[in-house]
Design a protein around this motif. Structure first.
Motif, mmCIF file in Angstrom:
data_model
loop_
_atom_site.group_PDB
_atom_site.id
_atom_site.type_symbol
_atom_site.label_atom_id
_atom_site.label_comp_id
_atom_site.label_asym_id
_atom_site.label_seq_id
_atom_site.Cartn_x
_atom_site.Cartn_y
_atom_site.Cartn_z
ATOM 1 N N GLN A 80 18.478 -31.670 89.620
ATOM 2 C CA GLN A 80 19.530 -30.897 88.948
ATOM 3 C C GLN A 80 20.708 -31.782 88.535
ATOM 4 O O GLN A 80 21.241 -31.635 87.445
ATOM 5 C CB GLN A 80 20.022 -29.764 89.857
ATOM 6 N N SER A 128 20.844 -33.779 85.212
ATOM 7 C CA SER A 128 21.210 -33.138 83.950
ATOM 8 C C SER A 128 22.717 -33.211 83.689
ATOM 9 O O SER A 128 23.172 -32.884 82.602
ATOM 10 C CB SER A 128 20.748 -31.674 83.936
ATOM 11 N N LYS A 162 32.252 -26.470 82.728
ATOM 12 C CA LYS A 162 31.790 -25.186 83.246
ATOM 13 C C LYS A 162 30.378 -24.899 82.736
ATOM 14 O O LYS A 162 29.523 -24.419 83.480
ATOM 15 C CB LYS A 162 32.749 -24.077 82.829
ATOM 16 N N ALA A 163 30.117 -25.231 81.474
ATOM 17 C CA ALA A 163 28.774 -25.009 80.906
ATOM 18 C C ALA A 163 27.718 -25.839 81.632
ATOM 19 O O ALA A 163 26.603 -25.362 81.871
ATOM 20 C CB ALA A 163 28.780 -25.322 79.414
ATOM 21 N N ASP A 164 28.069 -27.081 81.987
ATOM 22 C CA ASP A 164 27.141 -27.933 82.732
ATOM 23 C C ASP A 164 26.772 -27.286 84.069
ATOM 24 O O ASP A 164 25.606 -27.213 84.441
ATOM 25 C CB ASP A 164 27.755 -29.318 83.007
ATOM 26 N N TRP A 165 27.783 -26.813 84.802
ATOM 27 C CA TRP A 165 27.553 -26.205 86.109
ATOM 28 C C TRP A 165 26.818 -24.877 85.976
ATOM 29 O O TRP A 165 25.988 -24.534 86.817
ATOM 30 C CB TRP A 165 28.867 -26.024 86.857
ATOM 31 N N THR A 166 27.112 -24.134 84.918
ATOM 32 C CA THR A 166 26.440 -22.844 84.707
ATOM 33 C C THR A 166 24.941 -23.043 84.529
ATOM 34 O O THR A 166 24.135 -22.291 85.068
ATOM 35 C CB THR A 166 27.037 -22.120 83.477
ATOM 36 N N LYS A 167 24.557 -24.072 83.798
ATOM 37 C CA LYS A 167 23.132 -24.362 83.585
ATOM 38 C C LYS A 167 22.434 -24.631 84.918
ATOM 39 O O LYS A 167 21.353 -24.107 85.186
ATOM 40 C CB LYS A 167 22.998 -25.568 82.651
ATOM 41 N N ILE A 168 23.055 -25.432 85.759
ATOM 42 C CA ILE A 168 22.482 -25.736 87.063
ATOM 43 C C ILE A 168 22.437 -24.478 87.932
ATOM 44 O O ILE A 168 21.439 -24.203 88.599
ATOM 45 C CB ILE A 168 23.279 -26.852 87.768
ATOM 46 N N SER A 169 23.508 -23.712 87.914
ATOM 47 C CA SER A 169 23.559 -22.540 88.788
ATOM 48 C C SER A 169 22.500 -21.508 88.409
ATOM 49 O O SER A 169 21.972 -20.817 89.279
ATOM 50 C CB SER A 169 24.953 -21.920 88.793
ATOM 51 N N ARG A 170 22.156 -21.411 87.142
ATOM 52 C CA ARG A 170 21.093 -20.473 86.730
ATOM 53 C C ARG A 170 19.768 -20.836 87.386
ATOM 54 O O ARG A 170 19.056 -19.976 87.889
ATOM 55 C CB ARG A 170 20.936 -20.490 85.212
ATOM 56 N N SER A 171 19.454 -22.099 87.366
ATOM 57 C CA SER A 171 18.209 -22.555 87.977
ATOM 58 C C SER A 171 18.207 -22.268 89.477
ATOM 59 O O SER A 171 17.231 -21.748 90.021
ATOM 60 C CB SER A 171 18.029 -24.054 87.722
#
Length: 154
Positions: free
Chosen positions: A71, A74, A83-92
């Motif tokens: 993770q 990425s 925030k967008a970077d962390w949001t992508k990881i948090s979805r996974s």
């Protein structure tokens, strides 16, 4: 980037509450990267505070270092993650956590019926597996993993 934008390993340890040895370990595992100054000392980005915090939280949720590394790869190394970077990881991670929660709920609900005696031999027990009939579904505790036990009469 200015030298003042970088943190020594000691400063990073103070900011995160981690031991210096733990930071070195995470660096050796490829979870963060340090540059060396002219004197050979490690220097970390301020964004590594968040990376290390993420590692600690992900470990508390039971994620392996391999999964965490995957993770973190990425995330950009040259800038602070957005925030967008962390949001992508948090979805996974959220999807995986939802699956674990469902599994744990199923485990909890199936254990309720046998906690009183602990014998695991009653036909009414959700864990009961006569003649290892669950093996046709694969390895592991199949009924706790979500497979339906055969219907019994009586």
């Amino acid at each position: 980037m200015r030298a003042s934008d970088r943190l020594s390993i000691g400063e990073l340890a103070r900011r995160t509450g981690l031991a210096v040895s733990a930071i070195r370990y995470y660096e050796a595992e490829g979870l963060l990267t340090a540059e060396r100054n002219a004197g050979g000392q490690r220097r970390f980005l301020r964004s590594d505070i968040r990376r290390l915090s993420f590692i600690l939280i992900a470990q508390q949720f039971g994620f392996t270092l391999e999964k965490i590394r995957e993770q973190l790869q990425s995330l950009p190394l040259e800038r602070t993650p957005t925030k967008a970077d962390w949001t992508k990881i948090s979805r996974s991670f959220r999807n995986e956590l939802d699956t674990r929660i469902e599994s744990l709920t199923r485990l909890r609900d199936n254990l309720d019926g046998c906690i009183g005696c602990g014998c695991l031999s009653l036909r009414k027990c959700a864990l009961y597996n006569p003649q290892d009939s669950a093996r046709v579904h694969g390895s592991g505790p199949r009924y706790l993993m979500g497979d339906d036990p055969p219907k019994t009469t009586g």
